[in-house]
Design a protein around this motif. Structure first.
Motif, PDB file in Angstrom:
ATOM      1  N   SER A  63      13.621  44.825  20.291  1.00  0.00           N
ATOM      2  CA  SER A  63      13.286  44.051  21.988  1.00  0.00           C
ATOM      3  C   SER A  63      13.904  44.113  23.063  1.00  0.00           C
ATOM      4  O   SER A  63      13.906  43.851  23.895  1.00  0.00           O
ATOM      5  N   PRO A  67      11.370  41.329  25.048  1.00  0.00           N
ATOM      6  CA  PRO A  67      12.958  40.272  25.559  1.00  0.00           C
ATOM      7  C   PRO A  67      12.455  38.914  25.071  1.00  0.00           C
ATOM      8  O   PRO A  67      13.744  38.947  24.593  1.00  0.00           O
ATOM      9  N   GLU A  68      11.659  38.527  26.071  1.00  0.00           N
ATOM     10  CA  GLU A  68      11.784  37.066  25.672  1.00  0.00           C
ATOM     11  C   GLU A  68      11.464  36.979  23.850  1.00  0.00           C
ATOM     12  O   GLU A  68      11.658  35.488  23.286  1.00  0.00           O
ATOM     13  N   LYS A  69      11.513  37.378  22.501  1.00  0.00           N
ATOM     14  CA  LYS A  69      11.200  37.434  21.309  1.00  0.00           C
ATOM     15  C   LYS A  69      12.064  38.175  20.544  1.00  0.00           C
ATOM     16  O   LYS A  69      12.570  37.578  19.534  1.00  0.00           O
ATOM     17  N   ALA A  70      13.777  38.532  21.725  1.00  0.00           N
ATOM     18  CA  ALA A  70      14.860  38.929  21.133  1.00  0.00           C
ATOM     19  C   ALA A  70      15.324  38.167  20.290  1.00  0.00           C
ATOM     20  O   ALA A  70      15.997  38.790  19.128  1.00  0.00           O
ATOM     21  N   MET A  71      15.781  36.789  20.279  1.00  0.00           N
ATOM     22  CA  MET A  71      16.375  36.093  19.974  1.00  0.00           C
ATOM     23  C   MET A  71      15.561  35.919  18.786  1.00  0.00           C
ATOM     24  O   MET A  71      15.864  35.490  17.382  1.00  0.00           O
ATOM     25  N   ALA A  85      20.475  41.694  20.173  1.00  0.00           N
ATOM     26  CA  ALA A  85      19.631  41.089  20.604  1.00  0.00           C
ATOM     27  C   ALA A  85      20.011  40.304  21.894  1.00  0.00           C
ATOM     28  O   ALA A  85      19.024  40.450  22.863  1.00  0.00           O
ATOM     29  N   GLY A  86      21.031  40.146  21.980  1.00  0.00           N
ATOM     30  CA  GLY A  86      21.490  39.019  23.097  1.00  0.00           C
ATOM     31  C   GLY A  86      21.636  40.145  24.532  1.00  0.00           C
ATOM     32  O   GLY A  86      21.188  40.101  25.642  1.00  0.00           O
ATOM     33  N   ARG A 105      18.091  41.673  25.366  1.00  0.00           N
ATOM     34  CA  ARG A 105      17.367  40.668  26.377  1.00  0.00           C
ATOM     35  C   ARG A 105      18.016  40.892  27.832  1.00  0.00           C
ATOM     36  O   ARG A 105      17.386  40.777  28.839  1.00  0.00           O
ATOM     37  N   TRP A 106      19.308  40.524  27.644  1.00  0.00           N
ATOM     38  CA  TRP A 106      20.259  40.397  28.880  1.00  0.00           C
ATOM     39  C   TRP A 106      19.935  41.863  29.910  1.00  0.00           C
ATOM     40  O   TRP A 106      19.879  41.918  30.911  1.00  0.00           O
ATOM     41  N   GLY A 128      18.011  43.889  29.166  1.00  0.00           N
ATOM     42  CA  GLY A 128      16.128  44.699  29.159  1.00  0.00           C
ATOM     43  C   GLY A 128      16.218  46.076  29.487  1.00  0.00           C
ATOM     44  O   GLY A 128      16.543  46.750  29.308  1.00  0.00           O
TER      45      GLY A 128
END
Length: 192
Positions: A47, A51-55, A154-155, A158-159, A161
């Motif tokens: 992630s 980060p754009e693929k984390a979800m 993951a969120g 991503r947040w 980063g």
């Protein structure tokens, strides 16, 4: 003793590999049924790397972990007779009976909370099968509990980063040893 820094570097290397999603899926499946290493060790660096693929990674982890829980359920369902003498011989029978009581009382909620927590999830998947918990409820609790955990991880990654990666690298040894200590403490609490 530095163990987790080099391990972190190796996992970061794996996270960038074209087959990383397969590693993540295999680790997620295995951890829910028999393997001791949680999938977060792949989910977090993957992630961070994308980060754009984390979800998407959280979804893959959740699905593979739920399938692994299904395998753990069947290990418990079909292997209890095999392992009962071993549990009695090595003093695990009393703990098994306590887990049995927890499942009788809490069933769905025990699996859901265990799926979200750092408690070794395989203990609950195997116990659920050994106690023949309602399979659709087991799968629902697994998917919700595991999904909540992995989407949260993951969120957060991503947040945070790239800002959190240097901090994670700096504290990886402390975090690793703290995780080991928590797992040991959890095992001791569960055992006694």
């Amino acid at each position: 003793m530095r163990i987790f820094g080099p391990l972190y570097d190796k996992v970061i290397q794996w996270a960038g590999a074209p087959s990383a999603v397969w590693y993540l899926s295999g680790l997620s499946f295995a951890e829910s049924s028999f393997f001791p290493i949680p999938p977060d060790v792949m989910l977090i660096p993957m992630s961070l790397a994308a980060p754009e693929k984390a979800m998407r990674y959280a979804l893959i982890t959740t699905l593979a972990s739920t399938c692994g829980g299904f395998a753990g359920y069947f290990i418990g369902l079909f292997a209890l007779g095999w392992i009962t003498p071993w549990m009695q011989e090595f003093g695990y029978w009393e703990q098994y009976l306590r887990v049995h009581d927890v499942f009788i009382t809490w069933g769905f909620w025990a699996v859901l909370v265990a799926g979200f927590s750092p408690i070794p999830y395989k203990l609950f998947t195997i116990s659920a099968g050994a106690l023949a918990m309602n399979l659709p409820l087991f799968l629902l609790a697994s998917a919700v509990g595991r999904g909540a955990r992995f989407f949260m991880v993951a969120g957060l990654v991503r947040w945070g980063g790239p800002r959190i990666e240097p901090m994670l690298r700096r504290y990886v040894e402390r975090l690793g040893w703290a995780t080991v200590a928590l797992l040991c403490l959890g095992f001791l609490v569960w055992r006694f």
